[in-house]
Motif scaffolding. Structure first.
Motif, short mmCIF file in Angstrom:
data_model
loop_
_atom_site.label_atom_id
_atom_site.label_comp_id
_atom_site.label_asym_id
_atom_site.label_seq_id
_atom_site.Cartn_x
_atom_site.Cartn_y
_atom_site.Cartn_z
N LEU A 295 0.73 -1.33 -0.03
CA LEU A 295 -0.04 -0.04 0.11
C LEU A 295 0.92 1.10 0.14
CD1 LEU A 295 -2.78 -0.91 2.65
CD2 LEU A 295 -2.96 -0.83 0.02
N MET A 296 1.80 1.36 0.75
CA MET A 296 2.81 2.41 0.78
C MET A 296 3.58 2.63 -0.35
SD MET A 296 4.25 2.06 4.71
CE MET A 296 4.82 3.51 5.38
N ARG A 297 3.91 1.67 -0.86
CA ARG A 297 4.54 1.74 -2.51
C ARG A 297 3.73 2.33 -3.47
NH1 ARG A 297 10.20 1.30 -2.54
NH2 ARG A 297 9.96 0.48 -4.84
N LEU A 298 2.30 1.86 -3.08
CA LEU A 298 1.26 2.53 -4.08
C LEU A 298 1.04 4.00 -3.89
CD1 LEU A 298 -1.34 -0.36 -4.55
CD2 LEU A 298 0.19 0.54 -6.34
N GLY A 299 1.41 4.48 -2.76
CA GLY A 299 1.14 6.00 -2.35
C GLY A 299 0.10 6.13 -1.21
N TYR A 300 -0.26 5.02 -0.79
CA TYR A 300 -1.35 5.15 0.40
C TYR A 300 -0.59 5.21 1.53
CZ TYR A 300 -4.74 3.42 -3.09
OH TYR A 300 -5.66 3.38 -4.24
N ARG A 301 -1.25 6.04 2.49
CA ARG A 301 -0.73 6.24 3.83
C ARG A 301 -1.00 5.38 5.06
NH1 ARG A 301 -3.08 11.99 2.01
NH2 ARG A 301 -4.54 10.45 1.26
N VAL A 302 -0.15 5.05 5.47
CA VAL A 302 -0.21 3.93 6.58
C VAL A 302 0.25 4.49 7.72
CG1 VAL A 302 0.02 1.65 7.37
CG2 VAL A 302 -0.24 1.85 4.63
N GLY A 303 -0.42 4.69 8.90
CA GLY A 303 -0.12 5.27 10.16
C GLY A 303 -0.31 4.47 11.21
N GLU A 304 0.12 4.79 12.42
CA GLU A 304 -0.12 3.98 13.59
C GLU A 304 -0.55 5.05 14.62
OE1 GLU A 304 3.05 0.86 14.76
OE2 GLU A 304 4.13 2.56 13.63
N TYR A 305 -1.24 4.20 15.49
CA TYR A 305 -2.07 4.88 16.88
C TYR A 305 -1.68 4.08 18.04
CZ TYR A 305 -4.79 8.05 19.64
OH TYR A 305 -5.28 8.77 20.57
N PRO A 306 -1.20 4.50 19.31
CA PRO A 306 -0.84 3.80 20.17
C PRO A 306 -2.28 3.06 21.07
CG PRO A 306 -0.22 6.09 20.91
CD PRO A 306 -0.70 5.91 19.24
#
Lengths: 123, 243
Positions: B187-198
């Motif tokens: 997904l990240m390589r496709l340009g989508y944003r992946v994040g984290e939340y504690p």
């Protein structure tokens, strides 16, 4: 290769051919797999039966003896077949998974529709 | 209570979770009344199916065990077929607190992330509570994601994710092992944003982890291969889109 060796390999080849054709006829072996096996067996029988061709193939694969060349080719064929069979297995597994998922989705859809129908009845 | 204008689906894959599933469903229904719930019963051999039937929750039952990745895939297909805006995945072992899901969802909606992962390690960056092998694996995959995608994800194996509709379709374009590092990289390589939340997780009280002894060897190998192939697949997809 000796005459005896050629005869033995051709006899084994013929028996295998009959077995494979019979399996295809009885729908116990997929015709696509049958074609691969039949062509390979015919190819080996052809190479073995013509000494000049066998010598050429031996030199081509860099072997010293014809038997080594045939063993090398057989190993190559087995690996090819293994990969091919595993791809077919993966294909079947994927189809099965898709089918199981589709059934699950249909069932969930029916549950939702039933629930909605129940809610409508209550209203 | 946060009212949701979006249609949100909470999907819980369950395999032999008879000890926890009732409690998990109850907690989710109580904590997230505005979200719809789908349980994917992944061919459970115990009483999970009967419990779900008695609870009356919407259940997609796999007739045989297809594995975690396929269960998530079923959830994605369901979300797409029924036009949900957001898909939230959750584990059935009772380790995730449904109360935290609401917060994670809120964060996701107010941010740019296409996928927001409920992360056990982003705040502490401390993997020490895991066995050594698992700890090394988690850190390696985290670094691998950073190396390949340029953004470190500390918890690549978390089962708690908020996935926006924008990435549901791309996730059906390719296949994944467990929707972990390989899906994140893709997904990240496709340009989508992946994040984290504690988030924090409870200790597993019942049942067994889905990872057997053998899978501790198979998992890193399979995921590593899929991460590498994910780079190729993402490049091919981008090239196709450009044409």
């Amino acid at each position: 290769m000796t005459i005896q060796g050629i005869i033995v390999i051709n006899l084994i080849g013929l028996m295998l051919l009959l077995w494979i054709l019979n399996l295809v006829r009885r729908d116990r072996l997929y015709v696509g797999f049958g074609v691969i096996l039949v062509l390979t067996i015919l190819g080996v029988m052809f190479i073995v039966s013509i000494p000049a061709l066998l010598t050429f193939v031996t030199r081509l694969v860099g072997a010293v003896f014809p038997a080594s060349a045939l063993t090398l080719l057989a190993l190559g064929f087995i690996v090819f077949l293994l990969v091919y069979i595993l791809t077919q297995l993966t294909l079947v597994a994927n189809r099965l998974a898709a089918l199981v998922q589709e059934l699950a989705l249909q069932q969930a859809k029916q549950e939702v529709e039933r629930e909605l129908g129940r809610t409508d009845d209550q209203l | 209570m946060h009212r949701s204008a979006n249609r949100v689906l909470v999907a819980i894959p369950a395999y032999n979770e008879e000890a926890t599933i009732r409690e998990v469903v109850r907690k989710v229904q109580e904590s997230l009344p505005n979200f719809e719930l789908l349980i994917i019963n992944d061919g459970s051999l115990d009483a999970t199916g009967q419990i779900l039937q008695s609870l009356g929750t919407t259940t997609a039952t796999h007739l045989c065990n297809l594995g975690y990745g396929r269960a998530i895939q079923t959830a994605i297909k369901y979300a797409l077929e029924h036009d949900y805006d957001v898909l939230i995945t959750l584990d059935a072992d009772g380790q995730h607190h449904p109360q935290q899901v609401q917060e994670l969802y809120r964060q996701s909606m107010s941010s740019e992330w296409d996928v927001l992962i409920g992360s056990r390690y982003v705040a502490t960056r401390n993997y020490s509570q895991n066995p050594l092998g698992r700890r090394i694996g988690m850190q390696l995959f985290s670094l691998l994601v950073k190396l390949i995608a340029g953004h470190r994800i500390y918890d690549t194996t978390s089962g708690l994710k908020v996935i926006k509709r924008s990435v549901l379709v791309p996730l059906t374009h390719w296949h994944f092992v467990d929707f972990h590092a390989e899906a994140i990289v893709y997904l990240m390589r496709l340009g989508y944003r992946v994040g984290e939340y504690p988030i924090t997780v409870a200790e597993r009280k019942h049942g067994q982890s889905m990872y057997s002894v053998l899978s501790h060897f198979k998992y890193p190998l399979k995921t590593s291969l899929m991460v590498l192939l994910g780079i190729v697949e993402a490049s091919l997809t981008k090239r196709k889109e450009r044409k």
